[in-house]
Design a protein around this motif. Structure first.
Motif, PDB file in Angstrom:
ATOM      1  N   ARG A  10       0.838  -1.210   0.000  1.00  0.00           N
ATOM      2  CA  ARG A  10       0.000   0.000   0.000  1.00  0.00           C
ATOM      3  C   ARG A  10       0.867   1.252   0.000  1.00  0.00           C
ATOM      4  O   ARG A  10       0.549   2.233  -0.673  1.00  0.00           O
ATOM      5  N   ASN A  43       0.103   6.734   6.924  1.00  0.00           N
ATOM      6  CA  ASN A  43      -1.339   7.024   6.961  1.00  0.00           C
ATOM      7  C   ASN A  43      -2.089   6.230   5.902  1.00  0.00           C
ATOM      8  O   ASN A  43      -3.338   6.166   5.953  1.00  0.00           O
ATOM      9  N   TYR A  44      -1.366   5.658   4.942  1.00  0.00           N
ATOM     10  CA  TYR A  44      -2.019   4.933   3.851  1.00  0.00           C
ATOM     11  C   TYR A  44      -1.976   3.423   4.063  1.00  0.00           C
ATOM     12  O   TYR A  44      -2.216   2.654   3.150  1.00  0.00           O
ATOM     13  N   TYR A  50       1.019   4.076  -2.919  1.00  0.00           N
ATOM     14  CA  TYR A  50       0.844   5.505  -2.637  1.00  0.00           C
ATOM     15  C   TYR A  50       1.982   6.324  -3.221  1.00  0.00           C
ATOM     16  O   TYR A  50       1.745   7.366  -3.862  1.00  0.00           O
ATOM     17  N   GLN A  68       3.522   8.635   5.094  1.00  0.00           N
ATOM     18  CA  GLN A  68       3.147   7.500   4.251  1.00  0.00           C
ATOM     19  C   GLN A  68       2.459   6.380   5.036  1.00  0.00           C
ATOM     20  O   GLN A  68       1.674   5.609   4.472  1.00  0.00           O
TER      21      GLN A  68
END
Length: 259
Positions: A143, A256-257, A147, A254
């Motif tokens: 992920r 957060n994704y 991103y 990053q």
């Protein structure tokens, strides 16, 4: 629209790292469906999955949203992947005739990594073309990779957005013969680049002499660096994924994704 040479690609890569935190990235590719009035005697050839008639603008943009290469004219019924394979960009990428620089280490790394473009899930994974991991196999590391790649794709998406907002002809079907419609789209792309240069947004930095010498010495030296260029495209993507996870290369937000 001049054909990029090695120095142009290196300048674009430097700018990509500055703006989008993507090392060794030389462009983002995507396709845009340009709405048309159905050409004579073409039936449903240009009818696309969005339920209108179109021709495809396949483009590669640099970090500032400047088109570096375009291919116009494929029928709207074809997918981005098929259009890319049939385009001059796709053919030159497959035959190694794009003058892409030799692999070089990314910042904070010792491995020679190829220069690459980024695309979405519709594009094939190649040594010089990175795409996201499929959604069905995602974990948190993948992920984060997706991103980071998506940040780089914003440049071509923004270029398409600016193109459509600048030229009203893209707000409704282009009502011309096929050859004329293709010329109109190409002209709009050239004017888009020109307007950005006039407005002062074309600011791709030039590589200094010291940087040129460092690159040349790196290529000539017989160092003990490991080379990634002999790896498969899947292995290179995995390596880039791990690179993004290192503390010195990670973006503060990053995580957060992830889930």
């Amino acid at each position: 629209m001049p054909v990029p040479n090695e120095e142009t690609w290196k300048s674009i890569a430097k700018r990509y790292y500055e703006l989008w935190d993507l090392p060794n990235c030389i462009g983002s590719v995507d396709g845009k469906h340009c709405r048309i009035k159905k050409f004579d005697k073409t039936g449903s050839l240009h009818y696309n999955y969005k339920s209108f008639f179109s021709v495809v603008l396949m483009a590669c943009a640099d970090a500032d949203g400047i088109f570096t290469t375009i291919d116009v004219g494929e029928a709207g019924r074809f997918s981005d992947s098929a259009v890319f394979r049939a385009s001059n960009l796709g053919k030159l990428l497959d035959t190694d005739k794009l003058h892409i620089p030799k692999p070089t280490p990314m910042p904070n790394d010792a491995f020679d990594f190829p220069f690459y473009m980024v695309g979405d899930e519709a594009f094939p994974l190649k040594i010089n073309l990175m795409r996201p991991y499929p959604k069905r196999v995602l974990d948190n590391e993948k992920r984060i990779f997706n991103y980071r790649i998506s940040r780089g794709r914003k440049s071509v998406e923004c270029a398409f957005g600016m193109l459509a907002s600048k030229f009203e002809i893209f707000q409704k079907p282009i009502m011309c013969h096929e050859d004329t419609a293709i010329k109109v789209i190409k002209a709009a792309c050239i004017l888009h680049n020109f307007i950005k240069m006039v407005e002062g947004h074309f600011s791709v930095p030039q590589i200094s002499k010291n940087q040129e010498n460092q690159c040349r010495n790196r290529e000539m030296s017989q160092s003990t660096n490991n080379h990634c260029s002999n790896k498969s495209a899947h292995e290179l993507r995995d390596y880039l994924k791990k690179y993004f996870l290192k503390t010195e290369n990670a973006l503060p937000w990053q995580e957060n994704y992830t889930l």
